[in-house]
Design a protein around this motif. Sequence first.
Motif, PDB file in Angstrom:
ATOM      1  N   VAL A 151      -5.249   1.039   7.843  1.00 52.79           N
ATOM      2  CA  VAL A 151      -4.378   0.007   7.262  1.00 52.79           C
ATOM      3  C   VAL A 151      -4.689  -0.168   5.780  1.00 52.79           C
ATOM      4  O   VAL A 151      -3.775  -0.277   4.942  1.00 52.79           O
ATOM      5  CB  VAL A 151      -4.547  -1.335   8.012  1.00 52.79           C
ATOM      6  N   LYS A 152      -5.957  -0.160   5.435  1.00 52.30           N
ATOM      7  CA  LYS A 152      -6.341  -0.318   4.030  1.00 52.30           C
ATOM      8  C   LYS A 152      -5.871   0.870   3.193  1.00 52.30           C
ATOM      9  O   LYS A 152      -5.463   0.705   2.039  1.00 52.30           O
ATOM     10  CB  LYS A 152      -7.851  -0.488   3.926  1.00 52.30           C
ATOM     11  N   VAL A 153      -5.911   2.062   3.764  1.00 54.48           N
ATOM     12  CA  VAL A 153      -5.412   3.248   3.057  1.00 54.48           C
ATOM     13  C   VAL A 153      -3.915   3.120   2.802  1.00 54.48           C
ATOM     14  O   VAL A 153      -3.420   3.398   1.696  1.00 54.48           O
ATOM     15  CB  VAL A 153      -5.712   4.522   3.875  1.00 54.48           C
ATOM     16  N   ILE A 154      -3.179   2.698   3.813  1.00 53.32           N
ATOM     17  CA  ILE A 154      -1.729   2.535   3.678  1.00 53.32           C
ATOM     18  C   ILE A 154      -1.395   1.472   2.636  1.00 53.32           C
ATOM     19  O   ILE A 154      -0.526   1.671   1.769  1.00 53.32           O
ATOM     20  CB  ILE A 154      -1.109   2.190   5.042  1.00 53.32           C
ATOM     21  N   ASP A 155      -2.083   0.346   2.694  1.00 50.11           N
ATOM     22  CA  ASP A 155      -1.828  -0.734   1.729  1.00 50.11           C
ATOM     23  C   ASP A 155      -2.111  -0.284   0.300  1.00 50.11           C
ATOM     24  O   ASP A 155      -1.341  -0.592  -0.622  1.00 50.11           O
ATOM     25  CB  ASP A 155      -2.702  -1.952   2.056  1.00 50.11           C
ATOM     26  N   ARG A 156      -3.184   0.458   0.125  1.00 57.03           N
ATOM     27  CA  ARG A 156      -3.616   0.823  -1.229  1.00 57.03           C
ATOM     28  C   ARG A 156      -2.829   1.992  -1.824  1.00 57.03           C
ATOM     29  O   ARG A 156      -2.420   1.952  -2.986  1.00 57.03           O
ATOM     30  CB  ARG A 156      -5.103   1.167  -1.213  1.00 57.03           C
TER      31      ARG A 156
END
Length: 280
Positions: free
Chosen positions: A266-271
């Motif tokens: 999720v953090k990869v997608i958000d960033r």
Amino acid sequence: MNKKLLVLDIDGTLTNSKKEITPATKAALREIMEEGHLVMLASGRPTPGVRKYEAELELAKYGGYLLTYNGARITRCSDNKDIFMQKFSKEYVHKLYDYCCSNDLGIVTYEDSEDTKEPYVICGRTADKYLEWEAKINGLPIREVPDFKERINRDVYKVLMTADPEKSEDYENELKELYGSEFHITRSEPFFIEAMSTGVDKAKAIARMTDILGIKHENVIACGDGFNDTSMVKYAAIGVAMANAQAAVKKVADFITSSNDEDGIVKVIDRFILCTSNVA
């Protein structure tokens, strides 16, 4: 919009320690697929072993892809068509079987041909706890055969060998010395040694896909945690290691995200895709 290709290892990356895709990760993936970005699952698992996650993410609906057997097979989910296959010579399988018998290692391959209605794991020696785990996570039955070399009478996608985690690196290195010029050898888990045809690895498979899909290298993001993810994490424009990744993966990564139990994807997608977060 620059269409992104997000490539995800499964075990230790997409799924948490319970082998589940969390609701948050699933929602984030669905959001980017609805925006037109592509998702490809990239695993050392056999193709039948990733079907559960393909269905859960609705990859057929959203035009996703499966990269299985570490890149020996690539399947388009929308029509279940194989767009790349590179099999491993049965003569090499026989050599590895002899090596495993001499060194008391476990060995399996997979029955996963187009005419097989019920795929399974073909076990050349008595199944150890690692092979039982492999069969369980893939949802495949084990069939122990009395004559492995006679049973393997055609080329396969991959051979999986098991070894004590404290000794597996030594066996991996010895196998590379013996056969490294003939075929590709890697580890996925500390206790799994895998052998495929020369030229098969996750990075090379992703490179083939970018050519097929017309996606620029700068739009490729790859996330992984295991030894066999090292090549694709190094290759991708943005290579991501999970917090729980092997040190070799972290060493080549551009970014280290949270663990697979903390929704690191999720953090990869958000960033990097939605660009809504600057979380380090």
